[in-house]
Design a protein around this motif. Structure first.
Motif, PDB file in Angstrom:
ATOM      1  N   UNK A 128       0.902  -1.590   0.017  1.00  0.00           N
ATOM      2  CA  UNK A 128      -0.342   0.061   0.092  1.00  0.00           C
ATOM      3  C   UNK A 128       1.017   1.733  -0.091  1.00  0.00           C
ATOM      4  N   UNK A 129       0.698   1.933  -0.802  1.00  0.00           N
ATOM      5  CA  UNK A 129       1.140   2.906  -1.353  1.00  0.00           C
ATOM      6  C   UNK A 129       1.685   4.128   0.004  1.00  0.00           C
ATOM      7  N   UNK A 130       2.523   4.970   0.865  1.00  0.00           N
ATOM      8  CA  UNK A 130       2.800   5.511   1.758  1.00  0.00           C
ATOM      9  C   UNK A 130       1.890   5.060   2.645  1.00  0.00           C
ATOM     10  N   UNK A 131       1.919   3.997   3.182  1.00  0.00           N
ATOM     11  CA  UNK A 131       0.685   3.564   3.663  1.00  0.00           C
ATOM     12  C   UNK A 131       1.745   3.606   5.866  1.00  0.00           C
ATOM     13  N   UNK A 132       2.881   4.059   5.635  1.00  0.00           N
ATOM     14  CA  UNK A 132       3.578   4.392   6.673  1.00  0.00           C
ATOM     15  C   UNK A 132       3.823   5.890   7.181  1.00  0.00           C
ATOM     16  N   UNK A 133       3.806   5.976   7.490  1.00  0.00           N
ATOM     17  CA  UNK A 133       3.715   8.106   8.115  1.00  0.00           C
ATOM     18  C   UNK A 133       4.687   8.390   8.818  1.00  0.00           C
ATOM     19  N   UNK A 134       4.631   9.591   8.761  1.00  0.00           N
ATOM     20  CA  UNK A 134       6.290   9.993   9.486  1.00  0.00           C
ATOM     21  C   UNK A 134       6.060  10.407  11.033  1.00  0.00           C
ATOM     22  N   UNK A 135       5.234  10.296  11.708  1.00  0.00           N
ATOM     23  CA  UNK A 135       4.916  10.152  12.565  1.00  0.00           C
ATOM     24  C   UNK A 135       4.437   9.098  13.763  1.00  0.00           C
ATOM     25  N   UNK A 136       4.578   7.985  12.894  1.00  0.00           N
ATOM     26  CA  UNK A 136       4.734   6.475  13.330  1.00  0.00           C
ATOM     27  C   UNK A 136       6.136   5.976  13.576  1.00  0.00           C
ATOM     28  N   UNK A 156      15.593   7.963  14.473  1.00  0.00           N
ATOM     29  CA  UNK A 156      16.129   7.203  14.577  1.00  0.00           C
ATOM     30  C   UNK A 156      16.499   5.441  14.508  1.00  0.00           C
ATOM     31  N   UNK A 157      14.935   5.431  14.243  1.00  0.00           N
ATOM     32  CA  UNK A 157      15.033   4.061  13.874  1.00  0.00           C
ATOM     33  C   UNK A 157      15.408   4.105  12.221  1.00  0.00           C
ATOM     34  N   UNK A 158      15.247   2.308  12.377  1.00  0.00           N
ATOM     35  CA  UNK A 158      16.027   2.017  10.626  1.00  0.00           C
ATOM     36  C   UNK A 158      14.487   1.900  10.126  1.00  0.00           C
ATOM     37  N   UNK A 159      14.687   2.325   8.812  1.00  0.00           N
ATOM     38  CA  UNK A 159      12.619   1.170   8.298  1.00  0.00           C
ATOM     39  C   UNK A 159      12.950   1.439   7.110  1.00  0.00           C
ATOM     40  N   UNK A 160      13.271   0.057   7.132  1.00  0.00           N
ATOM     41  CA  UNK A 160      12.735  -0.987   5.486  1.00  0.00           C
ATOM     42  C   UNK A 160      11.699  -0.600   4.744  1.00  0.00           C
ATOM     43  N   UNK A 161      11.600  -0.522   3.546  1.00  0.00           N
ATOM     44  CA  UNK A 161      10.731   0.138   2.534  1.00  0.00           C
ATOM     45  C   UNK A 161      10.556  -1.484   1.180  1.00  0.00           C
ATOM     46  N   UNK A 162      10.113  -2.214   1.575  1.00  0.00           N
ATOM     47  CA  UNK A 162      10.191  -3.284  -0.005  1.00  0.00           C
ATOM     48  C   UNK A 162       9.140  -2.771  -0.534  1.00  0.00           C
ATOM     49  N   UNK A 163       8.016  -1.899  -0.512  1.00  0.00           N
ATOM     50  CA  UNK A 163       7.073  -1.680  -1.391  1.00  0.00           C
ATOM     51  C   UNK A 163       7.334  -1.205  -3.351  1.00  0.00           C
ATOM     52  N   UNK A 164       6.617  -1.240  -4.065  1.00  0.00           N
ATOM     53  CA  UNK A 164       6.833  -0.712  -5.099  1.00  0.00           C
ATOM     54  C   UNK A 164       5.575  -0.513  -5.742  1.00  0.00           C
ATOM     55  N   UNK A 165       5.336   0.808  -5.937  1.00  0.00           N
ATOM     56  CA  UNK A 165       4.149   1.430  -6.099  1.00  0.00           C
ATOM     57  C   UNK A 165       4.261   1.864  -6.837  1.00  0.00           C
TER      58      UNK A 165
END
Length: 305
Positions: A223-231, A235-244
């Protein structure tokens, strides 16, 4: 303007890491051949004429040859029966020149994908999809060697995280998505690295709250841009596997991930871009798995991950 107290994510350059991995695989192939062993052999099987699949298969065969491997390309018409495809796989299983078998998905509807994946010799299953290899990954002890094929995208994610964060021990990882292709195997690899892992999905309650507790967020939900910045915890690491693919300015299209890149960039410590993050790792890890399979066939120790 972003709050100066918040970190600005360091982009994880999957393209550069994949290039380095490919170079290491090429060197490993040369080292293996120097021992007198045959070239690692990768067989690709494509049923039908899907344009995207043709591009993928062509690129995999070309890269295998560039790295010094033997590439065997099998193109079958769309009307190929399941029995005919299974017969080809049996032939490839028995061929000592072939260490890896990749059946390009999706298959035509009249062919049962589960039957095909089950037919591939687990030792040559360089995609890591065979149930035996899936079961091995689910039962592996923390820190134990990966002496069997592991799904390529999850393996690439694990490599990127290890490179970016060095030690994953004790970190809380939230995996968004429970698919057999990404979510579940990623969770198993993170457990192996001594992370505390929470697997979430469409029915998870308070998903944003869970993400805010995470040191690592892996999102593969489609789902495109599902995870938002305020989530995201600072300092966390975010791995985005999505391709939309979305329509951008002037009617042109562009690729975006499952994470809201612009919102997360000023908050996270590390972030994979889309494109150029996880994507390039998948084919590089396929080559890595093929080299590993060739080393096992030659009675040699596999390269550590």
């Amino acid at each position: 303007m972003a709050d100066a107290k918040l970190p600005h994510a360091k982009l994880i350059d999957g393209k550069a890491f994949a290039l380095g991995l490919r170079q290491r695989v090429g060197a490993g192939v040369a080292e293996l051949v120097a021992t007198g062993a045959p070239k690692p052999g990768l067989a690709t099987v494509l049923v039908g004429a899907d344009p995207a699949s043709q591009v993928y298969v062509r690129s995999k065969g070309k890269l295998a040859a560039e790295l010094g491997m033997a590439s065997f390309d099998h193109r079958l018409p769309a009307e190929t029966t399941e029995a005919e495809l299974l017969a080809l796989i049996a032939t490839l299983n028995a061929d000592p020149a072939i260490n890896g078998i990749l059946v390009q998905l999706p298959l035509p509807r009249h062919i049962d994908t589960s039957h095909v994946l089950l037919a591939v010799d687990p030792a040559k299953d360089v995609d890591g999809f065979h149930p035996i290899n899936v079961g091995r990954l689910g039962s592996i002890a923390a820190g134990a060697p990966l002496d069997f094929p592991v799904p390529c995208t999850p393996l690439g994610i694990s490599m990127l995280l290890q490179d970016a964060l060095k030690s994953l021990s004790g970190l809380h990882a939230v995996v968004i998505g429970r698919s057999n292709l990404v979510g579940r195997p990623v969770a198993q690899l993170l457990l192996r690295a001594d992370c505390t892992v929470t697997i979430t999905h469409s029915r998870t309650r308070d998903l944003p709250g869970l993400c805010r507790q995470a040191d690592i967020v892996v999102v593969a939900i489609g789902k495109r841009e599902f995870v938002r910045g305020d989530w995201i915890k600072p300092g966390a690491a975010v791995i985005d596997v999505g391709i939309n693919r979305i329509v951008a300015a002037e009617g042109k299209t562009k690729l975006v991930g499952d994470a809201a890149f612009a919102e997360i960039l000023p908050v996270a410590g590390h972030l994979t871009p889309v494109p150029g993050g996880v994507g390039p790792m998948t084919v590089a890890c396929l080559m890595f798995n093929t080299l590993q399979a060739a080393r096992r066939a030659a009675g040699l120790k596999v390269v550590s991950v």
